[in-house]
Design an enzyme around this catalytic site. Structure first.
Site, PDB file in Angstrom:
ATOM      1  N   GLU A 122       0.846  -1.206   0.000  1.00 27.35           N
ATOM      2  CA  GLU A 122       0.000   0.000   0.000  1.00 27.35           C
ATOM      3  C   GLU A 122       0.879   1.254   0.000  1.00 27.35           C
ATOM      4  O   GLU A 122       0.594   2.223  -0.713  1.00 27.35           O
ATOM      5  CB  GLU A 122      -0.927  -0.016   1.219  1.00 27.35           C
ATOM      6  CG  GLU A 122      -1.951  -1.149   1.126  1.00 27.35           C
ATOM      7  CD  GLU A 122      -2.950  -1.132   2.272  1.00 27.35           C
ATOM      8  OE1 GLU A 122      -2.536  -1.456   3.399  1.00 27.35           O
ATOM      9  OE2 GLU A 122      -4.121  -0.794   2.047  1.00 27.35           O
ATOM     10  N   GLU A 130      -3.292 -10.063   3.889  1.00 25.68           N
ATOM     11  CA  GLU A 130      -4.486  -9.724   4.669  1.00 25.68           C
ATOM     12  C   GLU A 130      -5.539 -10.816   4.560  1.00 25.68           C
ATOM     13  O   GLU A 130      -6.212 -11.156   5.541  1.00 25.68           O
ATOM     14  CB  GLU A 130      -5.088  -8.397   4.172  1.00 25.68           C
ATOM     15  CG  GLU A 130      -4.303  -7.166   4.556  1.00 25.68           C
ATOM     16  CD  GLU A 130      -3.228  -6.801   3.533  1.00 25.68           C
ATOM     17  OE1 GLU A 130      -2.806  -7.680   2.754  1.00 25.68           O
ATOM     18  OE2 GLU A 130      -2.797  -5.635   3.541  1.00 25.68           O
TER      19      GLU A 130
HETATM   20  C1  1HE Z   1       6.511  -8.616  12.065  1.00 20.82           C
HETATM   21  C2  1HE Z   1       5.859  -8.418  10.825  1.00 20.82           C
HETATM   22  C3  1HE Z   1       4.661  -7.674  10.847  1.00 20.82           C
HETATM   23  C4  1HE Z   1       7.625  -9.598  10.478  1.00 20.82           C
HETATM   24  N1  1HE Z   1       4.225  -7.182  12.024  1.00 20.82           N
HETATM   25  N2  1HE Z   1       6.033  -8.123  13.205  1.00 20.82           N
HETATM   26  N3  1HE Z   1       2.050  -8.509   7.012  1.00 20.82           N
HETATM   27  C5  1HE Z   1       2.244  -9.833   6.968  1.00 20.82           C
HETATM   28  O1  1HE Z   1       1.377 -10.640   7.181  1.00 20.82           O
HETATM   29  C6  1HE Z   1       3.666 -10.260   6.675  1.00 20.82           C
HETATM   30  C7  1HE Z   1       4.242 -10.961   7.862  1.00 20.82           C
HETATM   31  N4  1HE Z   1       5.685 -11.185   7.718  1.00 20.82           N
HETATM   32  C8  1HE Z   1       6.206 -12.196   6.974  1.00 20.82           C
HETATM   33  O2  1HE Z   1       5.529 -12.912   6.262  1.00 20.82           O
HETATM   34  C9  1HE Z   1       7.689 -12.370   7.058  1.00 20.82           C
HETATM   35  O3  1HE Z   1       8.143 -11.753   8.250  1.00 20.82           O
HETATM   36  C10 1HE Z   1       8.478 -11.766   5.873  1.00 20.82           C
HETATM   37  C11 1HE Z   1       8.228 -12.594   4.609  1.00 20.82           C
HETATM   38  C12 1HE Z   1       8.127 -10.313   5.623  1.00 20.82           C
HETATM   39  C13 1HE Z   1       9.998 -11.799   6.214  1.00 20.82           C
HETATM   40  O4  1HE Z   1      10.367 -13.117   6.602  1.00 20.82           O
HETATM   41  P1  1HE Z   1      11.741 -13.324   7.410  1.00 20.82           P
HETATM   42  O5  1HE Z   1      11.926 -14.813   7.567  1.00 20.82           O
HETATM   43  O6  1HE Z   1      12.831 -12.559   6.774  1.00 20.82           O
HETATM   44  O7  1HE Z   1      11.517 -12.650   8.848  1.00 20.82           O
HETATM   45  P2  1HE Z   1      10.698 -13.199  10.102  1.00 20.82           P
HETATM   46  O8  1HE Z   1      11.574 -14.117  10.894  1.00 20.82           O
HETATM   47  O9  1HE Z   1       9.369 -13.715   9.705  1.00 20.82           O
HETATM   48  O10 1HE Z   1      10.421 -11.874  10.938  1.00 20.82           O
HETATM   49  C14 1HE Z   1      11.435 -11.251  11.711  1.00 20.82           C
HETATM   50  C15 1HE Z   1      10.733 -10.555  12.877  1.00 20.82           C
HETATM   51  O11 1HE Z   1       9.872  -9.552  12.350  1.00 20.82           O
HETATM   52  C16 1HE Z   1       9.840 -11.511  13.659  1.00 20.82           C
HETATM   53  O12 1HE Z   1       9.829 -11.071  15.009  1.00 20.82           O
HETATM   54  P3  1HE Z   1      10.767 -11.780  16.120  1.00 20.82           P
HETATM   55  O13 1HE Z   1      10.507 -11.009  17.378  1.00 20.82           O
HETATM   56  O14 1HE Z   1      10.283 -13.213  16.163  1.00 20.82           O
HETATM   57  O15 1HE Z   1      12.187 -11.674  15.618  1.00 20.82           O
HETATM   58  C17 1HE Z   1       8.471 -11.260  13.070  1.00 20.82           C
HETATM   59  O16 1HE Z   1       7.410 -11.552  13.978  1.00 20.82           O
HETATM   60  C18 1HE Z   1       8.539  -9.770  12.817  1.00 20.82           C
HETATM   61  N5  1HE Z   1       7.603  -9.350  11.797  1.00 20.82           N
HETATM   62  N6  1HE Z   1       6.570  -9.038   9.870  1.00 20.82           N
HETATM   63  C19 1HE Z   1       4.899  -7.416  13.154  1.00 20.82           C
HETATM   64  N7  1HE Z   1       4.001  -7.406   9.716  1.00 20.82           N
HETATM   65  C20 1HE Z   1      -3.196  -0.623   6.798  1.00 20.82           C
HETATM   66  S1  1HE Z   1      -3.682  -2.201   6.844  1.00 20.82           S
HETATM   67  C21 1HE Z   1      -2.377  -3.161   6.271  1.00 20.82           C
HETATM   68  C22 1HE Z   1      -2.642  -4.584   6.597  1.00 20.82           C
HETATM   69  C23 1HE Z   1      -1.399  -5.414   6.486  1.00 20.82           C
HETATM   70  O17 1HE Z   1      -0.326  -4.934   6.187  1.00 20.82           O
HETATM   71  S2  1HE Z   1      -1.604  -7.043   6.820  1.00 20.82           S
HETATM   72  C24 1HE Z   1      -0.122  -7.793   6.316  1.00 20.82           C
HETATM   73  C25 1HE Z   1       0.837  -7.884   7.441  1.00 20.82           C
END
Ligand code: 1HE
Length: 260
Positions: A114, A134
Site C-alpha cells: 500500500e 491480509e
Molecule cells: C513482524 C511483521 C509484521 C515480520 N508485524 N512483526 N504482514 C504480513 O502478514 C507479513 C508478515 N511477515 C512475513 O511474512 C515475514 O516476516 C516476511 C516474509 C516479511 C519476512 O520473513 P523473514 O523470515 O525474513 O523474517 P521473520 O523471521 O518472519 O520476521 C522477523 C521478525 O519480524 C519476527 O519477530 P521476532 O521477534 O520473532 O524476531 C516477526 O514476527 C517480525 N515481523 N513481519 C509485526 N508485519 C493498513 S492495513 C495493512 C494490513 C497489512 O499490512 S496485513 C499484512 C501484514
C-alpha cells in the site's frame, strides 16, 4: 520529523533529494502507528530545497506491512480511525509537494505494498516479491490499497492475490505493472536515486502537475479531464522557467530526446 525507526537524509548538490529509509529491520520494517505518523510528518514538512524523494527500507525487505503486534489491541472504532490515519499519511506521500520513488526489495507485502502504491515510481530489484496476506490473516487492506493497487494491476489480480495468497515475484510484478523498473539484486536504491536526480531537474510546476493533476484527471470524466488538462497546461507553460526551457531548445542549447 524524527523517529527511531525512520532515517531522513538530504542528498544532491542542492539538497534536492530527500531519502526516507524505514529502519526497523528487526521487524522487517513493519509499520507501527508511530512510523506511519512519522512518514506523514516528513512529507508535511519537507525542506523547500527538496525536488524529489526516495523511500527505501533497511535490510533484506522493503516492508512487511502493518505491525501485526499492534493490530491485536484494536476494537472496531479504533480500527476505523487507524485506517483513516493510514489514508491521511499515504495521501501526504501521493499528493505531497514532490514526486516520490520507492526502492523495492524483498517483501513488499500488505501495508508495504500500500505504501509502495502511493509512490509515483517503483523501482524493484530481483529479490522483490509482492503479496497481500491480509486475506489469510482474516483482515482487509486499510491503507488505501483497494483504491490504489487495482489502478496498477487491475481489481481481478488484486482479488486473486487476497483470495488465494498468490505471490508475484519481481519479474511477474514488473510485467503486470507493480513496478516501472526492474533492476538486478541490490541496485534498486541506486537506481531510485538516479531517477530522483533526473526528476529533480524538471521544472517544479511540471512535477507538480504530474503529482497533483494527472491522478485527478484520470479520475474525471473525459470532458472534465480535458478541461483540467487545458488549465494545467496553460499554467505550466506560462511560468518563466517553461519559457526559458523552450527558448533554450529553440536556440539549440537543450538536450534532444534520448540524449542527456
Ligand atoms: C513482524 C511483521 C509484521 C515480520 N508485524 N512483526 N504482514 C504480513 O502478514 C507479513 C508478515 N511477515 C512475513 O511474512 C515475514 O516476516 C516476511 C516474509 C516479511 C519476512 O520473513 P523473514 O523470515 O525474513 O523474517 P521473520 O523471521 O518472519 O520476521 C522477523 C521478525 O519480524 C519476527 O519477530 P521476532 O521477534 O520473532 O524476531 C516477526 O514476527 C517480525 N515481523 N513481519 C509485526 N508485519 C493498513 S492495513 C495493512 C494490513 C497489512 O499490512 S496485513 C499484512 C501484514
Amino acid at each position: 520529523m524524527t523517529h527511531p525507526d525512520i532515517h531522513f537524509e538530504l542528498r544532491g548538490d542542492a539538497q534536492e533529494i530527500a531519502v526516507i529509509r524505514l529502519a526497523r529491520d528487526a521487524k522487517r520494517n513493519a509499520l507501527s502507528d508511530g512510523l506511519i505518523l512519522a512518514l506523514r510528518d516528513i512529507f508535511e514538512t519537507l525542506p523547500a530545497s527538496v525536488r524529489a524523494a526516495v523511500i527505501d527500507g533497511e535490510g533484506p525487505h522493503f516492508c512487511a506491512g502493518l505491525d501485526l503486534a499492534e493490530l491485536q489491541e484494536r476494537d472496531a472504532a479504533q480500527g476505523l480511525h487507524h485506517s483513516r490515519m493510514w489514508h491521511a499519511a499515504l495521501e501526504r506521500v501521493q499528493f505531497g509537494p514532490v514526486p516520490v520513488i520507492a526502492a523495492l526489495h524483498g517483501a513488499v507485502v500488505g501495508g508495504g505494498l500500500e505504501l509502495a502504491s502511493a509512490c509515483h515510481i517503483r523501482v524493484a530489484d530481483a529479490t522483490t516479491f509482492y503479496a497481500l496476506p491480509e486475506g489469510s490473516r482474516g483482515i482487509f487492506v486499510g491503507g488505501g490499497g483497494s483504491v490504489r493497487i487495482p489502478k496498477l494491476i487491475g481489481a481481478a489480480r488484486m482479488a486473486d492475490m487476497m483470495l488465494t495468497g498468490r505471490v508475484y515475484d519481481a519479474q511477474e510484478g514488473e510485467r503486470i505493472g507493480m513496478a516501472q523498473y526492474l533492476v538486478p539484486e541490490g541496485q534498486a536504491f541506486d537506481k531510485a536515486c538516479a531517477l530522483a536526480l533526473r526528476v529533480a531537474q524538471n521544472a517544479p510546476l511540471t512535477n507538480y502537475a504530474l503529482v497533483q493533476a494527472l491522478p485527478r484527471i484520470a479520475e474525471q470524466p473525459a470532458d472534465q479531464g480535458y478541461f483540467t488538462e487545458a488549465m494545467m497546461a496553460a499554467i505550466a507553460q506560462s511560468a518563466p522557467e517553461a519559457k526559458q526551457r523552450l527558448g533554450d531548445f529553440l536556440a539549440g542549447h537543450a538536450a534532444k530526446v534520448g540524449k542527456s
